[in-house]
Design a protein around this motif. Sequence first.
Motif, PDB file in Angstrom:
ATOM      1  N   VAL A   1     -14.690 -77.762  -7.623  1.00  0.00           N
ATOM      2  CA  VAL A   1     -14.911 -78.333  -6.292  1.00  0.00           C
ATOM      3  C   VAL A   1     -15.113 -77.208  -5.281  1.00  0.00           C
ATOM      4  O   VAL A   1     -15.985 -77.268  -4.408  1.00  0.00           O
ATOM      5  N   LEU A   2     -14.341 -76.138  -5.436  1.00  0.00           N
ATOM      6  CA  LEU A   2     -14.502 -74.980  -4.551  1.00  0.00           C
ATOM      7  C   LEU A   2     -15.884 -74.346  -4.736  1.00  0.00           C
ATOM      8  O   LEU A   2     -16.548 -73.988  -3.763  1.00  0.00           O
TER       9      LEU A   2
ATOM     10  N   PHE B   1     -18.335 -76.465  -3.097  1.00  0.00           N
ATOM     11  CA  PHE B   1     -18.139 -76.333  -1.656  1.00  0.00           C
ATOM     12  C   PHE B   1     -18.874 -75.099  -1.143  1.00  0.00           C
ATOM     13  O   PHE B   1     -19.603 -75.158  -0.153  1.00  0.00           O
TER      14      PHE B   1
ATOM     15  N   MET C   1     -22.649 -75.524  -1.256  1.00  0.00           N
ATOM     16  CA  MET C   1     -23.149 -76.359  -0.165  1.00  0.00           C
ATOM     17  C   MET C   1     -23.066 -75.620   1.165  1.00  0.00           C
ATOM     18  O   MET C   1     -23.943 -75.720   2.004  1.00  0.00           O
ATOM     19  N   LEU C   2     -21.978 -74.861   1.326  1.00  0.00           N
ATOM     20  CA  LEU C   2     -21.760 -74.156   2.581  1.00  0.00           C
ATOM     21  C   LEU C   2     -22.851 -73.113   2.799  1.00  0.00           C
ATOM     22  O   LEU C   2     -23.369 -72.950   3.899  1.00  0.00           O
TER      23      LEU C   2
ATOM     24  N   LEU D   1     -23.711 -84.879   4.432  1.00  0.00           N
ATOM     25  CA  LEU D   1     -23.265 -83.585   3.919  1.00  0.00           C
ATOM     26  C   LEU D   1     -21.982 -83.148   4.630  1.00  0.00           C
ATOM     27  O   LEU D   1     -21.027 -82.699   3.993  1.00  0.00           O
TER      28      LEU D   1
ATOM     29  N   SER E   1     -19.096 -85.011   3.213  1.00  0.00           N
ATOM     30  CA  SER E   1     -18.622 -84.611   1.890  1.00  0.00           C
ATOM     31  C   SER E   1     -17.955 -83.243   1.935  1.00  0.00           C
ATOM     32  O   SER E   1     -17.002 -82.997   1.208  1.00  0.00           O
ATOM     33  N   MET E   2     -18.426 -82.361   2.825  1.00  0.00           N
ATOM     34  CA  MET E   2     -17.741 -81.060   2.960  1.00  0.00           C
ATOM     35  C   MET E   2     -16.329 -81.264   3.466  1.00  0.00           C
ATOM     36  O   MET E   2     -15.374 -80.668   2.980  1.00  0.00           O
TER      37      MET E   2
ATOM     38  N   SER F   1     -14.100 -82.606   0.657  1.00  0.00           N
ATOM     39  CA  SER F   1     -13.675 -81.677  -0.390  1.00  0.00           C
ATOM     40  C   SER F   1     -12.632 -80.714   0.148  1.00  0.00           C
ATOM     41  O   SER F   1     -11.624 -80.447  -0.516  1.00  0.00           O
ATOM     42  N   ALA F   2     -12.853 -80.186   1.361  1.00  0.00           N
ATOM     43  CA  ALA F   2     -11.873 -79.256   1.920  1.00  0.00           C
ATOM     44  C   ALA F   2     -10.528 -79.951   2.090  1.00  0.00           C
ATOM     45  O   ALA F   2      -9.474 -79.409   1.745  1.00  0.00           O
TER      46      ALA F   2
END
Lengths: 207, 337
Positions: free
Chosen positions: A64-65, A68, A71-72, B143, B146-147, B150-151
Amino acid sequence: MVTFVIMAVFSVVGALGVILLRQPIHAALSLVGTLLSVAVLFVTLQAHFLAAIQVIVYAGAIMVLFLFVIMLLNIEEQRRPVMPALRWAAYALGLVAAAGLIAGALLDPRQAPDAAVVRETLQGGNAELIAEVLFGEFMLAFQLVSVLLLTGLVGAVALVQRGPPPGGATRADATRADATRADAARADAAGQRSGGRPPDALEAGGR
Amino acid sequence: MEPLWVTFLKALVLCLVLLGAFAYMTLIERRILGRMQHRYGPNRTGPLGLLQPIADALKSVFKEDITVTNADKVIYVVAPMISIIFALSAFGAIPGGPAGSLFGLDPWIIDLEIGVLYILAVTSVGVYGIFLGGWASNSKYALLGSMRSSAQIISYELGLGLSVLSVIMIAGTLNLREIVEVNVWSVSPWLWLPLLVAFGAFVVSAIAEVNRTPFDLPEAEQEIVAGYMTEYSSIKWALYQMAEYVNMMTVSAFISTLFLGGYRGPTFLEPWIPGISEWPIIWLVAKMAIFMFLFIWLRATLPRLRYDQLMRFGWLYLFEVALGATLLTGAVIAFVL
């Protein structure tokens, strides 16, 4: 046996997907597929505890990280020009490594224990057995790995530091900054007070 | 061991019951919210609005199913399925009563030695549904949603895991059924009383894990439309809704099982109705109802946290409190008992 073959195929296909798929998210998902297949393999060996840990740690947290971060950074399908010489060197190195792995596996005189024996030894894969081995026989290795991971963590925090926000950070900045960054900035400021060196100097000194 | 087809049948029935419960939970939630906000809520469709969920279900199925042109087609379709599949599978490990109490059958689907870890693992994979749905929609709001999710889920999983540790240390097992039985402990039949701090930390992290107010940032409608669900319509949207409510039910059952004695009923009623505390399902459902009501109550009461507040609360307070509770429990077990 049937489950094993299916899951083995899944995990190999997933692993190939990681390196062959162009879209980074697809590659990462393919890795998730591999990890889940390996978890199912653990289940077929009655190692339920290992399977659950595999899913929680790898699929549930680490991947998941990864996603993440992908995507970031918004990495799109990008193909950097690669030096042809470097590419061939990489292929050669990969081949050598693969050959070494296969040779090592084939030449190993030890027999792989039967699945029934493994099942017997794992006793339903209960946590107590693993704890006894991990905190008894392999205590030192366990501690060393922990220190290694901690070093990696500290190193990562040190690398992303860009110095404290200038003087009074605006309110919008404070709102936007997430807790980790705020933390990092605070630790940074503390470090400056005690060390008196700007973080850039620290970083340069470290290199 | 029961034959495989019995297990399969039980799993099917459980899925149908959970989905039916989801449909009526939406009605109950809207009615309670209406009551708390001095309005009626949906009361037109059938007596007390009891036909409203059916109307909603029909509407969801027959609405146009829109797929965004620039979406990642495969992941866009698979993401809601991941959500609902893992939400439904998680519930299977929850024991609903003592062995053989359900007309001679065991009131659970699977009895795992590592039941606690199973639920944590399955729910942690369910996050992918939210996460990938938001990404595959190829929309900025989705987006962002979903970010955020997840965080948030990574941050609050720590608090969740740490507060479970206290229960596991006292029970000495990861098997949910044994944890329920161990609750007949010399101090209290309910673990939530001696483990009050861990219990509180667990409930708070659990609310964050299921994205409910005040932690519903992934779908904050005032800021990012509907977060990860923005681009979803029709049945795919309904799948996300189902997953959210099924997750709420799983989490309520999980809390009840860990801290409130799970399926065990009140023994003081035994003199009047013998065997009442051994009845399957109903006591678990009663305890779940408390937490379901709590979730709805909180939604009507609390404002949403800001994102930095969410992160600060998770990492600087909840994590430390859960860690402290774990250490304290460990110390008490090691030095006092």
